[in-house]
Design a protein around this motif. Structure first.
Motif, PDB file in Angstrom:
ATOM      1  N   ARG A   1     153.233 -33.121 -56.026  1.00 49.03           N
ATOM      2  CA  ARG A   1     152.469 -34.121 -55.278  1.00 49.03           C
ATOM      3  C   ARG A   1     153.368 -35.120 -54.546  1.00 49.03           C
ATOM      4  NH1 ARG A   1     147.859 -37.149 -58.059  1.00 49.03           N
ATOM      5  NH2 ARG A   1     147.586 -37.688 -55.859  1.00 49.03           N
TER       6      ARG A   1
ATOM      7  N   ASN B   1     154.871 -33.385 -51.545  1.00 47.05           N
ATOM      8  CA  ASN B   1     153.902 -33.090 -50.489  1.00 47.05           C
ATOM      9  C   ASN B   1     153.268 -34.335 -49.896  1.00 47.05           C
ATOM     10  OD1 ASN B   1     154.388 -30.413 -51.008  1.00 47.05           O
ATOM     11  ND2 ASN B   1     152.436 -29.998 -52.011  1.00 47.05           N
ATOM     12  N   GLU B   2     152.945 -35.316 -50.751  1.00 44.16           N
ATOM     13  CA  GLU B   2     152.122 -36.436 -50.308  1.00 44.16           C
ATOM     14  C   GLU B   2     152.904 -37.679 -49.917  1.00 44.16           C
ATOM     15  OE1 GLU B   2     149.161 -37.111 -53.333  1.00 44.16           O
ATOM     16  OE2 GLU B   2     148.806 -34.952 -53.574  1.00 44.16           O
TER      17      GLU B   2
ATOM     18  N   HIS C   1     156.230 -35.460 -47.647  1.00 44.63           N
ATOM     19  CA  HIS C   1     155.660 -34.549 -46.634  1.00 44.63           C
ATOM     20  C   HIS C   1     156.650 -33.452 -46.258  1.00 44.63           C
ATOM     21  CE1 HIS C   1     152.087 -37.016 -46.175  1.00 44.63           C
ATOM     22  NE2 HIS C   1     152.885 -38.051 -46.226  1.00 44.63           N
TER      23      HIS C   1
ATOM     24  N   LYS D   1     153.230 -41.701 -44.049  1.00 43.50           N
ATOM     25  CA  LYS D   1     152.019 -42.180 -44.735  1.00 43.50           C
ATOM     26  C   LYS D   1     150.934 -42.520 -43.721  1.00 43.50           C
ATOM     27  CE  LYS D   1     150.399 -45.638 -48.084  1.00 43.50           C
ATOM     28  NZ  LYS D   1     149.163 -45.949 -47.360  1.00 43.50           N
TER      29      LYS D   1
ATOM     30  N   GLU E   1     147.980 -39.872 -43.890  1.00 44.12           N
ATOM     31  CA  GLU E   1     146.888 -40.441 -44.686  1.00 44.12           C
ATOM     32  C   GLU E   1     145.860 -41.152 -43.830  1.00 44.12           C
ATOM     33  OE1 GLU E   1     148.167 -42.741 -48.030  1.00 44.12           O
ATOM     34  OE2 GLU E   1     149.756 -41.321 -48.565  1.00 44.12           O
TER      35      GLU E   1
END
Length: 813
Positions: free
Chosen positions: A70, A73-74, A77, A318, A322
């Motif tokens: 996570r 990936n989050e 990226h 982000k 996001e």
């Protein structure tokens, strides 16, 4: 089996196994036992995933929390990880080597692992991280200013982890921040002062502080008496603290009695500073990292952000992923940021001004200007509008080779945004038209009103950890701390009273000017604190001539770098880990350094060395501590008026901070600009084709810059096992078409030749650089990029044109 609850980075409260299991790397039966059959499957399960020499992942210790997947990936990226059929982390490449993926070795996954399945291989400690002493301080690499925890065992730094105390990084780190601090414990650290007896042909030898200080004072006094104060100059350092630079500044102005003082901002963002002062009345970046995370459109120009400022790039990502922010990237190279961009403009080198004027043309033509903002808070719009009228996308395409429709797309992304952000680097400033490029960006900000609000603004991203602070302390030829001007009698009087000495009234010389005058025999002595012009200045061959031509050279350093090797006196300075003080990052955040380990040998903090020198030269300074130095700074520099060391322990304060009750200032220019009228000024700029041109003899254009793995001239980063293993040597990026033209192959050693010199380097054939352009980094002393660059500079900022040198490749017989 007992269970502990520990707060882990990125994991919240994670249940972990007892300490002895993690420490001894034992696989317990209570974990997810792999349901596997057959030798091949077992071998695959017990084969660790390796990112040598940084970290490994051992699945037998994994509890399948997927925190590593996570965070990669989050937050990063990068999509390095996937999940295998048994539910364990696996590499997307299907292999066991992280080098087969897009991993940049940031170690975020290691920080998120609650069980030790991901192990930091460069951690040299024996205790669990949770049981070590930790000292929160500030990373000493780039200008992001990440808060870090130095982990200590037996008075040594054994590992580094991210600290959540600062909004600058929110616990995130890059590969240098996490794995790049072995230089602190390097055996090559200078431990005692050194002097060169017997003239320039003598050898440097270790001596006592008393002898070294007397030798240095006598040498500088001799030059001063013989040639006058104008025969001496000083370079201060963006890697030193604010306190170090302030005391050095005072020393040069009062003890040496000269205004010949400068620092590395001259070589990087001085063009931005000059432009912003012209446009909005201050060189300060208007926004902060939290604003980057809130923006809904970006123009990133001349900044290879994912490599040079990875934590800022994470903030951009982000917003991009996001919250759906639009991302425009302007860069001749296909940098990694391009892969995330909605629009990529790939201009010819040197055409930034035309492209940015083209974007302004479209914003005006398509009615995307912020009329209310322009009317209330800007001036000279009509003149600007008339200037950019001719810069239609089609006209700009004829200059820059950027397709007209791409220019329109970029203009719409930024022009229609509610919260636009401009981020730029040295791809804007290191040109003969660097000031014009920065002015063109400021014009876009005024045109749209993207400033003075959360999530909107501009940041010229600083390259070094304290280049903003060193600029605030004004280690520059024409200004005093806090941007007071040396030519203003009232400003001079203020500092003459505080420092108890008269100040020279002339504007002194800049870095390149001092180097040139040293070569010409006019500058006779230099005092260089924490800089390495033998690696960082343009036309190093000419710089070397000047340094060798000096009658006396004093260098203050951690290592015997290329500049220190030419010195008559070398003083050993502490690293950031051994002293206190403050750094000011790229978003004006003043943050506190705290000493974590004892000083190496007889090394001292820079400010103390300068105080010792002042006393040796008959003008003692009476500072008791770096905190007292900051108190004096606060009394003279209004924007630092409320900065005190004791106020900085929870993430720092952003200037302006006018008094000790002030909370600091996250973003600037909410109501007015610091100009006489309170308004921003449109500054029309025209495209000029200035710089070295490719021709039959030199058919390529060379651009220089930085890599992810290294920093500046490599003095610190190349003394780290992991970083140097990633990039042990420089490679010149060559487009496949050019490689074919010059008949060179990937991995072949060639000569890279310019008007100014030549080096031997390895070829890296890649489409990352466009046809006709080669790129080479400047971190490698053995093949120094700046033996190829010239010392021509932008007329207004005097910033050298590192980004545009004519060059050719030659095969080595």
């Amino acid at each position: 089996m007992t269970m502990n609850k520990i707060q882990f980075q990125g994991c919240g409260i994670a249940e972990i196994l007892e300490d002895n299991y993690i420490q001894e790397h034992k696989a317990p039966t209570s974990l997810h036992e792999p349901v596997v059959q057959g030798d091949d499957t077992l071998d695959a399960f017990y084969t660790p995933l390796k990112s040598l020499p940084f970290f490994e992942l051992h699945k037998e210790k994994c509890i399948q929390c997927h925190n590593c997947v996570r965070i990669c990936n989050e937050v990063q990226h990068r999509q390095v990880y996937t999940v295998d059929t048994l539910g364990y982390p696996a590499l997307v490449s299907g292999t066991y080597d992280y080098r087969d993926t897009e991993c940049n070795n940031c170690g975020q996954c290691v920080s998120a692992c609650p069980t030790g399945a991901l192990k930091n291989l460069l951690d040299s400690g024996k205790l669990l991280s949770a049981n070590r002493e930790k000292v929160t301080t500030v990373c000493s690499y780039c200008g992001v200013g990440c808060a870090i925890d130095l982990e200590i065992e037996n008075e040594k730094v054994v590992a580094v982890s991210g600290s959540f105390t600062s909004d600058a990084n929110e616990g995130n780190l890059c590969v240098k921040g996490r794995f790049g601090h072995e230089f602190i414990n390097s055996p090559e650290r200078l431990k005692k002062p050194m002097i060169r007896r017997g003239g320039k042909n003598g050898k440097l030898e270790e001596v006592s502080w008393e002898e070294a200080l007397k030798f240095a004072a006598d040498g500088l006094n001799k030059v001063k008496q013989k040639y006058g104060a104008e025969g001496i100059g000083g370079f201060c350092s963006s890697r030193a603290t604010n306190e170090d630079n302030y005391v050095f500044h005072r020393f040069v102005r009062t003890v040496l009695a000269t205004n010949n003082i400068d620092h590395c901002a001259r070589l990087c963002h001085m063009a931005s500073a000059v432009a912003l002062e012209m446009s909005v009345g201050s060189s300060a970046p208007s926004a902060s990292t939290p604003d980057i995370r809130m923006a809904d459109a970006f123009i990133v120009v001349g900044s290879n952000t994912t490599e040079t400022h990875p934590v800022i790039s994470s903030a951009v990502m982000k917003a991009r992923y996001e919250d759906g922010a639009k991302l425009v990237v302007i860069d001749p190279r296909r940098i990694e940021m391009v892969d995330h961009a909605h629009v990529w403009l790939r201009p010819k080198i040197g055409t930034n001004v035309a492209v940015l004027n083209g974007i302004a043309n479209v914003i005006i033509a398509e009615g995307m200007t912020n009329e209310a903002f322009i009317n209330a808070r800007a001036e000279d719009f009509d003149v600007f509008k008339a200037t950019v009228a001719k810069y239609t996308p089609e006209y700009v395409e004829s200059i820059s080779e950027v397709p007209a429709e791409r220019i329109r797309e970029a203009a719409r992304a930024y022009g229609k945004a509610k919260r636009g952000m401009l981020l730029w680097g040295m791809g804007i400033t290191q040109h003969l038209t660097g000031v014009q490029g920065a002015l063109a960006l400021s014009n876009l900000m005024l045109l749209t009103g993207h400033v003075g609000r959360p999530g909107a603004g501009f940041i010229p991203i600083r390259g070094q950890n304290n280049v903003q602070g060193t600029s605030d302390m004004q280690g520059q030829h024409n200004a005093l701390p806090g941007y007071h001007h040396i030519k203003d009698p009232a400003d001079r009087a203020k500092f003459e009273k505080a420092w108890g000495a008269p100040l020279a009234t002339n504007e002194g010389l800049t870095v390149v000017e001092m180097e040139n005058e040293a070569a010409d025999g006019k500058i006779k002595a230099l005092y260089i604190m924490g800089e390495n012009p033998m690696g960082s200045s343009p036309d190093v061959t000419h710089v070397e001539k000047g340094l060798r031509n000096l009658e006396f050279l004093v260098v203050q350093e951690m290592f015997l770098n290329e500049t220190a090797q030419l010195a008559d006196v070398v003083f050993p300075a502490c690293s950031f880990a051994e002293k206190d003080g403050t750094f000011t990052n790229t978003e004006r955040r003043v943050q506190l350094l705290q000493p974590a380990v004892p000083r190496v040998g007889e090394s001292k903090p820079d400010w103390q060395i300068i105080c010792d020198m002042a006393a040796a030269m008959g003008m003692p300074f009476t500072y008791e501590s770096s905190a007292k130095v900051m108190e004096e700074i606060a009394s003279l520099v209004p924007s630092y008026g409320g900065i005190r060391h004791e106020r900085l322990k929870n993430g720092g304060l952003q200037w302006p901070c006018f008094d000790t009750d002030h909370p600091g200032t996250r973003y600037l220019y909410a109501e007015r600009f610091p100009t006489v009228s309170g308004k921003g000024k449109f500054c029309p700029v025209e495209y000029e084709n200035l710089g070295e041109e490719a021709d039959d003899k030199f058919p390529l254009v060379l651009s220089t810059g930085r890599l992810l793995e290294h920093y500046h001239t490599g003095t610190m980063s190349r003394r780290n096992i992991g970083l140097d293993a990633m990039k042990p040597e420089g490679e010149v990026e060559v487009n496949p078409i050019d490689a074919k033209l010059f008949k060179v192959a990937h991995g072949e050693m060639v000569k890279l030749v310019s008007h100014h010199g030549e080096i031997e380097v390895k070829v890296k054939v890649t489409e990352r650089s466009p046809e006709g352009t080669v790129f080479y980094p400047f971190h490698f002393a053995e093949a120094n990029a700046n033996r190829l660059t010239g010392s021509s500079f932008d007329k207004m900022s005097k910033t050298p044109a590192y980004k545009r040198s004519a060059a050719r490749l030659e095969k080595i017989a």
